[in-house]
Design an enzyme around this catalytic site. Structure first.
Site, PDB file in Angstrom:
ATOM      1  N   ASP A  17       0.860  -1.185   0.000  1.00 18.48           N
ATOM      2  CA  ASP A  17       0.000   0.000   0.000  1.00 18.48           C
ATOM      3  C   ASP A  17       0.904   1.247   0.000  1.00 18.48           C
ATOM      4  O   ASP A  17       1.869   1.321   0.771  1.00 18.48           O
ATOM      5  CB  ASP A  17      -0.862  -0.065   1.270  1.00 18.48           C
ATOM      6  CG  ASP A  17      -1.926   1.001   1.354  1.00 18.48           C
ATOM      7  OD1 ASP A  17      -2.413   1.446   0.296  1.00 18.48           O
ATOM      8  OD2 ASP A  17      -2.294   1.361   2.497  1.00 18.48           O
ATOM      9  N   GLU A  32      -2.433   6.000  -8.053  1.00 21.83           N
ATOM     10  CA  GLU A  32      -3.393   7.010  -7.588  1.00 21.83           C
ATOM     11  C   GLU A  32      -3.292   8.279  -8.410  1.00 21.83           C
ATOM     12  O   GLU A  32      -2.197   8.724  -8.755  1.00 21.83           O
ATOM     13  CB  GLU A  32      -3.126   7.322  -6.112  1.00 21.83           C
ATOM     14  CG  GLU A  32      -4.087   8.354  -5.521  1.00 21.83           C
ATOM     15  CD  GLU A  32      -3.904   8.523  -4.013  1.00 21.83           C
ATOM     16  OE1 GLU A  32      -3.765   7.495  -3.306  1.00 21.83           O
ATOM     17  OE2 GLU A  32      -3.888   9.665  -3.558  1.00 21.83           O
ATOM     18  N   GLY A  42      -7.287   8.279   7.773  1.00 22.70           N
ATOM     19  CA  GLY A  42      -7.411   8.530   9.213  1.00 22.70           C
ATOM     20  C   GLY A  42      -8.875   8.628   9.614  1.00 22.70           C
ATOM     21  O   GLY A  42      -9.764   8.361   8.811  1.00 22.70           O
TER      22      GLY A  42
HETATM   23  P1  13P Z   1      -8.017   4.650   6.957  1.00 23.68           P
HETATM   24  O1  13P Z   1      -6.938   4.674   7.990  1.00 23.68           O
HETATM   25  O2  13P Z   1      -8.813   5.918   6.927  1.00 23.68           O
HETATM   26  O3  13P Z   1      -8.895   3.455   7.091  1.00 23.68           O
HETATM   27  O4  13P Z   1      -7.309   4.599   5.529  1.00 23.68           O
HETATM   28  C1  13P Z   1      -6.654   3.440   5.142  1.00 23.68           C
HETATM   29  C2  13P Z   1      -6.024   3.586   3.813  1.00 23.68           C
HETATM   30  O5  13P Z   1      -6.543   4.213   2.918  1.00 23.68           O
HETATM   31  C3  13P Z   1      -4.750   2.888   3.596  1.00 23.68           C
HETATM   32  O6  13P Z   1      -4.239   3.137   2.319  1.00 23.68           O
END
Ligand code: 13P
Length: 278
Positions: free
Chosen positions: A81, A133, A175
């Site tokens: 990620d 992205e 977040g």
């Molecule tokens: P959150 O922490 O808001 O769930 O986001 C996770 C995310 O998009 C990881 O790439």
């Protein structure tokens, strides 16, 4: 079973559900997530972001993710990620990740195309899939000038890079949301109609059930969740220690596994990926 991103998202894209991509930072987290996926007969994506390497080094986590995926009775994709460089993506590919995200969203458009395209060429040679992205997903609590993904740019970006999945910026934030997000579903639908590939929603934590459903109907078929799992696990640990301050380590490990399983299961049901696997 270990599968690639395009394998796991093909059915989701065709049958209009989303596969949860859960950032897992520990053994307990991974065990709970896979228990949820197996119990609910759901495909699942295990992922680790480059910013999480200090607390969960990729070289240590990769064998855990990969062996857990191979032993699982449901399809599991092991995904990097927010890879911040071509080099990090290559490291993940060499470790056996079946999918990598290159995050060039902060780069000027042409540079993002060039770097995402390079990662895609390298990944494809290794049989690995790529997410990239376009537009900027900000961080909650920070005053970011968010830029939504532009529809025409998305078409050029997808064609020129050859990526397998596109992360969109439609008002979503990473977040926990301080304010209720205003997701631009109309923009999402335009991007989906202009591009055939699977779309990804980052910043899943704190999104309402109605917004999740609208996103899935609008073409999102991978949803990233990180903060909600960490909060869920912390809540359970805090509760247990309040009840039993001298609780032992092994029991706390089980609390973490159970909490991870419950949070992931809730999201699997919300994303309607349950009962998709025999
Ligand atoms: P959150 O922490 O808001 O769930 O986001 C996770 C995310 O998009 C990881 O790439």
């Amino acid at each position: 079973m270990l599968v690639t991103l395009s394998e796991i998202l093909r059915d989701a894209n065709e049958r209009h559900y989303a596969v949860g991509a859960f950032n897992c930072l520990s053994l307990e987290n991974v065990m709970g997530a896979l228990e949820a996926a197996e119990e609910l007969r759901s495909p699942i994506i295990l992922q680790l972001a480059e910013v999480q390497f200090p607390e969960a080094p990729m070289e240590l986590m990769a064998p855990l993710y990969l062996e857990a995926a191979r032993r699982s009775s449901v399809p599991v994709c092991v995904h990097l990620d927010h890879g911040q460089s071509v080099e990090t993506c290559v490291r993940a590919i060499r470790l056996g990740f079946t999918s990598v995200m290159f995050d060039g969203a902060a780069l000027p458009f042409e540079e993002n195309v060039a770097a995402s395209g390079l990662v895609t060429r390298i990944a494809k040679a290794a049989g690995v899939d790529v997410e990239a992205e376009l537009g900027k997903v900000g961080n909650s609590g920070v005053d970011t000038a968010d830029v939504f993904t532009d529809v025409d740019e998305s078409v050029r970006f997808v064609q020129q890079t050859g990526i397998d999945a596109l992360a969109v910026a439609i008002g979503n934030l990473h977040g926990h949301y301080v304010h209720t997000p205003q997701l631009n579903i109309a923009r999402l639908i335009e991007i989906h109609e202009a591009n055939r590939l699977p779309l990804v929603l980052h910043g899943g934590s704190g999104t309402s059930e109605a917004d999740f459903k609208a996103c899935i109907r609008g073409g999102i078929c991978k949803i990233n969740v990180a903060t909600a799992i960490q909060r869920g696990i912390m809540k359970r640990i805090t509760e247990r220690l309040a009840q039993k301050p001298d609780e032992d380590y092994i029991s706390l490990k089980q609390v973490m596994i159970d909490a991870s399983r419950e949070v992931v299961a809730d999201h699997i049901r919300l994303f309607e990926s349950n009962r998709r696997v025999q």
